[in-house]
Design an enzyme around this catalytic site. Structure first.
Site, short mmCIF file in Angstrom:
data_model
loop_
_atom_site.label_atom_id
_atom_site.label_comp_id
_atom_site.label_asym_id
_atom_site.label_seq_id
_atom_site.Cartn_x
_atom_site.Cartn_y
_atom_site.Cartn_z
N GLU A 1 0.84 -1.19 0.00
CA GLU A 1 0.00 0.00 0.00
C GLU A 1 0.88 1.24 0.00
O GLU A 1 1.47 1.60 1.02
CB GLU A 1 -0.93 -0.02 1.23
CG GLU A 1 -1.80 1.22 1.32
CD GLU A 1 -2.60 1.30 2.62
OE1 GLU A 1 -2.86 0.25 3.26
OE2 GLU A 1 -2.96 2.42 3.02
N ARG B 1 0.35 10.33 -0.23
CA ARG B 1 0.59 11.43 0.72
C ARG B 1 1.78 12.27 0.33
O ARG B 1 2.13 13.21 1.03
CB ARG B 1 0.85 10.88 2.12
CG ARG B 1 -0.33 10.19 2.70
CD ARG B 1 -0.05 9.72 4.11
NE ARG B 1 -1.01 8.69 4.44
CZ ARG B 1 -1.02 8.00 5.56
NH1 ARG B 1 -0.12 8.26 6.49
NH2 ARG B 1 -1.93 7.08 5.76
N THR C 1 -4.58 6.00 1.03
CA THR C 1 -5.00 7.40 1.18
C THR C 1 -5.79 7.88 -0.04
O THR C 1 -5.65 9.03 -0.47
CB THR C 1 -3.79 8.33 1.48
OG1 THR C 1 -2.86 7.67 2.35
CG2 THR C 1 -4.24 9.60 2.20
N LYS D 1 -11.09 -1.95 6.10
CA LYS D 1 -10.09 -1.55 7.08
C LYS D 1 -10.81 -1.00 8.30
O LYS D 1 -11.90 -0.41 8.18
CB LYS D 1 -9.18 -0.46 6.50
CG LYS D 1 -8.07 -1.02 5.66
CD LYS D 1 -6.76 -0.30 5.98
CE LYS D 1 -5.61 -0.98 5.27
NZ LYS D 1 -4.32 -0.39 5.61
C1 3PG Z 1 -1.38 5.53 8.57
O1 3PG Z 1 -2.36 6.22 8.54
O2 3PG Z 1 -0.26 5.94 8.36
C2 3PG Z 1 -1.59 4.08 8.81
O3 3PG Z 1 -2.75 3.86 9.47
C3 3PG Z 1 -0.45 3.46 9.53
O4 3PG Z 1 -0.42 3.89 10.82
P1 3PG Z 1 0.74 3.41 11.76
O5 3PG Z 1 1.91 4.30 11.49
O6 3PG Z 1 0.17 3.64 13.14
O7 3PG Z 1 1.03 1.97 11.47
#
Ligand code: 3PG
Length: 213
Positions: free
Chosen positions: A46, A50, A74, A134
């Site tokens: 994934e 971002r 995202t 999710k």
């Molecule tokens: C995120 O939004 O970056 C993911 O949910 C991953 O989160 P994490 O860094 O807590 O694993």
């Protein structure tokens, strides 16, 4: 499942115990990182939308690492879904659920893992045909206790809790009957990327594949 077969969201979740949530800021990191994850046994990747480099990174992985299945994280809009598909994404992950994103992914034949954090959101996504979801942000929004509570009314829904998941709390989540896998960023630490420490990423991936489900 061969990686060139058509894919369902549930298959994305069932391929390995962990879906890595990846933030890439340098296109030079994309291919060696993907190769390290695949070498460690993780192929559903994934790549979060971002950073300005995310789409180019996806394209590079899609072209140069055929053993990987690149997905876009995202995904917040129909335009994000379209851009991800154009870049070679084979699945999409959204931090929430909207009909706009759901319809766009349906039209693009892009399996979508939408995120939910409440019963009403599960019902809305499920009504639209999504049953591999999710749970985000999982640990902040109730963690294993919340998943246990949802198993009663939503026993047919499978979740990938993401957000605050670590190698320490992942086993408790993966032991639940409605959890197919977990998501987390710990497999691809930012300092491992900047140091080019692909062996560390491979090791983290291999350890993740050994988590029991
Ligand atoms: C995120 O939004 O970056 C993911 O949910 C991953 O989160 P994490 O860094 O807590 O694993």
């Amino acid at each position: 499942m061969a990686v060139n077969e058509s894919l369902s969201a549930l298959q994305v979740m069932q391929d390995a115990p962990v879906i890595p949530v990846i933030v890439l800021t340098d296109t030079r990191h994309a291919v060696p990182m993907a190769r390290a994850l695949v070498a460690g046994g993780i192929r559903m990747l994934e790549i979060t939308l971002r950073t300005p480099q995310a789409l180019a990174c996806m394209e590079l992985i899609a072209q140069e690492v055929p053993e990987a299945v690149v997905g876009a994280g995202t995904v917040r809009s129909a335009a994000d879904a379209q851009a991800a598909a154009m870049a070679g994404a084979r699945f999409a992950v959204s931090p929430g659920y909207t009909h706009a994103v759901g319809h766009a992914c349906h039209d693009l034949h892009l399996p979508l893992l939408p995120s939910v954090a409440s019963a009403s959101e599960i019902m809305m996504a499920h009504d639209a045909g999504f049953s591999a979801l999710k749970f985000f942000p999982a640990m902040q929004a109730g963690g294993a206790a919340m998943l246990k509570a949802w198993y009663g009314p939503f026993g047919d829904v499978r979740f990938c809790p993401t957000g605050g998941v670590t190698p320490g709390n992942a086993p408790d989540l993966l032991a639940l009957p409605n959890v197919a896998c977990v998501g987390g960023s710990w497999l691809v630490p930012g300092d491992a990327l900047t140091q080019g420490d692909w062996a560390r990423i491979e090791r983290l991936a291999r350890e993740a594949t050994q988590l029991a489900r």
